[in-house]
Design an enzyme around this catalytic site. Structure first.
Site, PDB file in Angstrom:
ATOM      1  CB  VAL A  12       0.434  53.362 -56.856  1.00 55.23           C
ATOM      2  CG1 VAL A  12       0.750  54.249 -58.041  1.00 55.23           C
ATOM      3  CG2 VAL A  12       0.778  54.021 -55.541  1.00 55.23           C
ATOM      4  CE1 TYR A  47      -2.404  60.685 -61.042  1.00 56.91           C
ATOM      5  CE2 TYR A  47      -2.674  58.326 -61.330  1.00 56.91           C
ATOM      6  CZ  TYR A  47      -2.683  59.442 -60.524  1.00 56.91           C
ATOM      7  OH  TYR A  47      -2.976  59.321 -59.208  1.00 56.91           O
ATOM      8  CE1 TYR A  81       0.191  63.362 -52.053  1.00 60.84           C
ATOM      9  CE2 TYR A  81       2.315  62.306 -51.711  1.00 60.84           C
ATOM     10  CZ  TYR A  81       1.202  62.507 -52.494  1.00 60.84           C
ATOM     11  OH  TYR A  81       1.057  61.862 -53.693  1.00 60.84           O
ATOM     12  CB  SER A 100      -3.469  58.721 -56.208  1.00 58.13           C
ATOM     13  OG  SER A 100      -2.100  59.027 -56.200  1.00 58.13           O
ATOM     14  CE  LYS A 107      -1.975  62.345 -55.178  1.00 59.74           C
ATOM     15  NZ  LYS A 107      -1.067  61.532 -55.925  1.00 59.74           N
TER      16      LYS A 107
HETATM   17  O1  DON Z   1       2.892  59.997 -53.877  1.00 57.77           O
HETATM   18  C1  DON Z   1       2.879  58.866 -54.358  1.00 57.77           C
HETATM   19  O2  DON Z   1       3.655  58.537 -55.235  1.00 57.77           O
HETATM   20  C2  DON Z   1       1.851  57.875 -53.847  1.00 57.77           C
HETATM   21  N1  DON Z   1       1.619  58.072 -52.454  1.00 57.77           N
HETATM   22  C3  DON Z   1       0.536  58.015 -54.555  1.00 57.77           C
HETATM   23  C4  DON Z   1       0.658  57.897 -56.046  1.00 57.77           C
HETATM   24  C5  DON Z   1      -0.515  57.283 -56.671  1.00 57.77           C
HETATM   25  O3  DON Z   1      -1.308  56.592 -56.064  1.00 57.77           O
HETATM   26  C6  DON Z   1      -0.627  57.464 -58.112  1.00 57.77           C
HETATM   27  N2  DON Z   1      -1.668  56.615 -58.623  1.00 57.77           N
HETATM   28  N3  DON Z   1      -1.841  55.973 -59.540  1.00 57.77           N
END
Ligand code: DON
Length: 309
Positions: free
Chosen positions: A263, A245, A194, A69, A72
Site C-alpha cells: 500500500v 489480493y 509486523y 506488504s 511479505k
Molecule cells: O497491514 C497493513 O495493512 C499494511 N501494513 C500492509 C498492507 C499492504 O501493503 C497491502 N497491500 N497492498
C-alpha cells in the site's frame, strides 16, 4: 534521472516513463495509515535488475518509499528457507478473492488464513519467524540489505507508529487467529514486529535487486543458495495467484508475471531467468494496488513480449 540505452531494457523504460507521465487517473494514496496519505500520486519510478546484479531505472527509481506488504515475500522466503514445509501448517496457498485485510474467511476456515500475502497470513508467517529467531523484522531487513547491497535500508519508526495507531483491524485478525491456537507469540509483540516489518523503507533499485533470487531459482546475489529451485518456483507461484489480493486474476491477465504489491505504492515482479522489476507510484486503486505501477508493468510485458505465458 533516466538511463536510456543502459541495460537491455533501458529504451523501453524510457518509453514507459513518458507514457506513464501522460496518465490522468492515478488513484489515491492509502489513507488508513495516516503518514502515507500525503504521498504525491504523480511520483513514479521503475527499476530493472538483471540476474548478474546490473540495475537501472527511470524516474524516482532511487527514491526510498514504504515497502509495506512487499516485505511479505521476503518473510515467506525466510520462513521457507529456515523451516521448510512447516509454514504451510498454519497458512494456506490459495487466492482469497477478498480484500487484503478481510476477516470473513477466517472464522469458517478455523483461523487458517488462505495465503501468506493477505494480512492474516503474513501475521502467521511473521509469528513463526519471531518464534524461530526472536527478531522477524530484523531478519527481513537483513535479507533486504544483503541482497540489495544497500546497508542503509531501515525501518521507518514514524510509519510503524502511524500504522499501530490505526492497527485495530490487524489486531483483530491476530487475536482471532490466536483464539484458534494459530499464533504462538503474545499478540502485542507480534503486531509490533509486523508493523516494524511493514515500515521498512527501500527504493525500486533496492527491491528489484533484493528480489533477484526469485529470478535466479533461489540463488542469492553472492551465489549461495537461499531457497531450493522448487521453493523459488513455489514463491513465484503464490505471488502470481495471491500477490495482488482480489485483483490477482486481473494482474495475471494484464501483466502475466508473479508480482507483489504494497500500500506504499510499490510492486515487485519477476521474469524468471531474465530480470526482476520494481515500480513505485503512491496512487492506489480500490484493491490497494498502484494504478500507475500496474499500468507500467502491463506496458513492460506488452512491449517486451516477456511474461511467464
Ligand atoms: O497491514 C497493513 O495493512 C499494511 N501494513 C500492509 C498492507 C499492504 O501493503 C497491502 N497491500 N497492498
Amino acid at each position: 534521472m533516466t538511463t536510456a540505452g543502459t541495460g537491455r531494457f533501458g529504451a523501453i523504460l524510457d518509453r514507459i516513463e513518458k507514457e506513464t507521465a501522460a496518465l490522468d487517473e492515478r488513484g489515491r494514496p492509502a489513507d488508513y495509515i495516516p503518514l502515507l496519505a500525503g504521498a504525491d500520486p504523480r511520483r513514479f519510478g521503475m527499476a530493472v535488475a538483471e540476474p548478474d546484479g546490473t540495475v537501472y531505472g527511470v524516474g524516482d527509481w532511487r527514491q526510498p518509499f514504504s515497502t509495506q506488504s512487499i516485505t511479505k515475500v521476503f518473510a515467506l522466503t525466510l520462513a521457507l528457507s529456515l523451516d521448510g514445509e512447516r509454514i504451510w501448517h498454519g497458512v494456506g496457498r490459495e487466492p482469497s478473492g477478498n480484500p487484503f485485510n478481510s476477516l470473513v474467511q477466517l472464522e469458517y476456515e478455523n483461523g487458517i488464513p488462505r495465503n501468506p500475502f493477505i494480512n492474516a497470513g503474513a501475521l502467521v508467517v511473521t509469528d513463526r519467524l519471531q518464534t524461530l529467531t526472536g527478531d522477524a523484522a530484523g531478519l527481513i531487513r537483513e535479507l533486504l540489505r544483503t541482497e540489495s547491497g544497500n546497508p542503509a535500508i531501515d525501518f521507518e519508526p514514524a510509519i510503524a507508529a502511524s500504522e499501530a495507531a490505526r492497527g485495530d483491524r490487524n489486531a483483530a485478525l491476530a487475536h482471532f487467529m490466536a483464539s484458534y491456537g494459530n499464533i504462538a507469540n503474545p499478540v502485542p509483540d507480534l503486531l509490533a514486529a509486523y508493523f516494524q516489518q511493514c515500515s521498512i523503507t527501500a527504493s525500486c533499485a533496492d527491491l528489484a535487486l533484493a528480489a533477484g533470487f526469485l529470478a535466479r531459482q533461489g540463488v542469492r546475489a553472492d551465489g549461495s543458495a537461499l531457497l531450493t529451485r522448487s521453493q523459488a518456483k513455489q514463491i513465484n507461484a503464490v505471488m502470481l495467484t495471491c500477490g495482488t489480493y482480489d485483483a490477482a486474476g486481473e494482474f495475471a491477465y494484464r501483466v502475466g508475471l508473479p508480482g507483489k504489491s504494497g500500500v506504499g505504492g510499490g510492486i515487485i515482479a519477476v521474469v524468471p531467468g531474465v530480470c526482476t522489476l520494481c515500480v513505485w507510484s503512491p496512487g492506489l486503486d480500490q484493491r490497494g494496488n498502484s494504478v500507475a505501477g500496474v499500468a507500467a508493468l502491463d506496458r513492460f510485458t506488452t512491449l517486451t513480449g516477456l511474461s511467464i505465458f
